[in-house]
Scaffold this active site. Structure first.
Site, mmCIF file in Angstrom:
data_model
loop_
_atom_site.group_PDB
_atom_site.id
_atom_site.type_symbol
_atom_site.label_atom_id
_atom_site.label_comp_id
_atom_site.label_asym_id
_atom_site.label_seq_id
_atom_site.Cartn_x
_atom_site.Cartn_y
_atom_site.Cartn_z
ATOM 1 C CG ASP A 184 -0.368 -0.016 2.822
ATOM 2 O OD1 ASP A 184 0.906 -0.051 2.639
ATOM 3 O OD2 ASP A 184 -0.813 0.163 3.437
ATOM 4 C CD GLU B 38 0.893 -1.757 8.115
ATOM 5 O OE1 GLU B 38 0.637 -0.777 8.911
ATOM 6 O OE2 GLU B 38 1.090 -0.934 6.981
ATOM 7 C CD GLU C 190 8.149 -0.795 7.875
ATOM 8 O OE1 GLU C 190 6.761 -1.175 7.172
ATOM 9 O OE2 GLU C 190 8.049 0.998 7.225
HETATM 10 O O1 KIV Z 1 3.685 -1.378 1.664
HETATM 11 C C1 KIV Z 1 5.046 -1.376 1.780
HETATM 12 O O2 KIV Z 1 5.154 -1.171 0.807
HETATM 13 C C2 KIV Z 1 5.153 -2.373 2.710
HETATM 14 C C3 KIV Z 1 6.471 -3.058 2.423
HETATM 15 C C4 KIV Z 1 7.545 -1.471 3.157
HETATM 16 C C5 KIV Z 1 6.981 -3.714 3.664
HETATM 17 O O3 KIV Z 1 3.944 -2.465 3.166
#
Ligand code: KIV
Length: 290
Positions: free
Chosen positions: A67, A138, A205
Site C-alpha cells: 500500500d 498490519e 519494519e
Molecule cells: O507497503 C509496503 O510497501 C510495505 C513494505 C514496505 C513492507 O508494507
C-alpha cells in the site's frame, strides 16, 4: 479489472524476456525456514505495475503489492487513503507481469480491522480480482484471530509488526520502534501471536536490530526485515527507493542506483533534441513507399 485479462505477449511492448518458470507457492516460502534456520534468505521487493513485475520477477521470491503505492504512485501523504480498488488494479497488473514470484497484496487501511468477517470479505475480493496468492495485513496480537480466521478459510496471510505505517496517527510518526523495554517485548510477543495464528511470514519494519533478531529467533515462520536486521529470514525494500527514484528515503534504504538522475538526464536530452528539431530523425520518420 481482473487478472483474467492476460498479457498478450505478441502485441504488448512489455514482453517477458526469460522463459516462464513455475510459480513458487506459499507453502514453499514458509518451508524455507526449517527448525529456525533459513539457509536461503527470502528476496522480496514491492511491485505496482506489470512491467515492473516482469523486471523483478525472476530475481525475487515474493513481489509485494504494497500500500506504499499510495505515496509512490499516487503522491498521497500516507497509506491511509489507499483504496481496495487501487490495490485490486495494481495487484492484477503485477500478477499479469509475473510468473515466478509469490504475489502478496496489502490489505488497505479500513478493509480488515473491524472483524475477521470484514477481513475475509476484503481478502477474498483482492484474491479474486488479482489472482495473487496471499494478503498482508498490519498489526500485532489484536490481529491474530483474524489471521487464524483467514488462514483456516483458504487465505494465506503475511503479518507486519514493528513500525506499521497504517497506524501512523497512533504512533505519531515513522521513527524506529522497540527502543523501550515495553515496546521491545510487545514487538516480540506480537510476532509470536501472528506466528501461532498461522501467518506464513512476518514483515518486521523499522525496529532496533536486537528486537528483530529476537523475534526472528523466536518465531517458526520466516521474518522479512525492512529497517530491521540482516539476520532476518529475508529482506524487502520499496523498489523505487532502492532504485533511487526519490531524494528523501528512510535511513534503512540503500540506494543501489540513481534512476531519477538517469531519467532527468535522458529527458533533458530529449527536450533539447525536440527544441533543436534533431528529433525525430530519419530512423523515426515514415516516408512514402516508392
Ligand atoms: O507497503 C509496503 O510497501 C510495505 C513494505 C514496505 C513492507 O508494507
Amino acid at each position: 479489472m481482473s487478472t483474467t485479462f492476460q498479457l498478450d505477449t505478441s502485441t504488448s511492448r512489455a514482453n517477458p524476456t526469460p522463459k516462464p518458470l513455475r510459480r513458487l507457492t506459499v507453502p514453499r516460502i514458509r518451508a524455507r525456514k526449517k527448525d529456525g534456520v533459513t539457509d536461503d534468505p527470502l528476496v522480496m521487493l514491492t511491485a505496482y505495475t506489470a512491467r515492473q513485475a516482469q523486471l523483478l520477477d525472476t530475481h525475487c521470491d515474493l513481489l509485494l503489492v504494497g500500500d506504499s503505492l499510495g505515496q509512490v504512485i499516487y503522491g498521497l501523504p500516507s497509506t491511509i487513503p489507499v483504496t481496495m480498488e487501487m490495490m485490486a488494479n495494481h495487484g492484477a497488473a503485477v500478477v499479469r507481469g509475473s510468473y515466478h514470484s509469490v504475489v502478496v497484496v496489502d490489505m488497505p487501511f479500513g478493509s480488515y480491522e473491524s472483524s475477521p468477517e470484514q477481513a475475509f470479505e476484503s481478502a477474498a475480493f483482492l484474491l479474486k480480482e488479482t489472482g495473487a496468492a496471499a494478503v498482508k495485513l498490519e498489526g500485532g496480537e489484536a490481529m491474530a484471530p483474524t489471521i487464524d480466521f483467514l488462514n483456516s478459510r483458504g487465505i494465506p496471510v503475511m503479518g507486519h509488526v514493528g513500525l506499521t505505517p497504517q497506524a501512523v496517527n497512533v504512533l505519531g510518526g515513522y521513527a524506529a520502534r522497540g527502543r523501550s523495554d515495553a515496546e521491545a517485548s510487545k514487538i516480540v510477543s506480537d510476532a509470536v501471536a501472528l506466528d501461532q495464528a498461522g501467518a506464513f511470514a512476518i514483515v518486521i519494519e523499522g525496529v532496533v536490530e536486537p528486537i528483530a533478531i529476537a523475534a526472528t529467533e523466536t518465531v517458526s515462520c520466516p521474518t522479512i526485515g525492512i529497517g530491521a536486521s540482516a539476520k532476518c529470514d529475508g529482506q524487502v525494500l520499496v523498489t523505487e527507493d532502492m532504485l533511487g527514484m526519490f531524494e528523501r528515503v528512510p535511513r534503512f534504504v540503500k540506494k543501489y542506483e540513481d534512476i531519477a538522475g538517469l531519467i532527468e538526464k535522458t529527458v533533458a536530452t530529449y527536450a533539447g533534441e525536440v527544441r533543436s528539431r534533431a528529433f525525430p530523425g530519419e530512423a523515426q520518420t515514415y516516408q512514402p513507399k516508392n
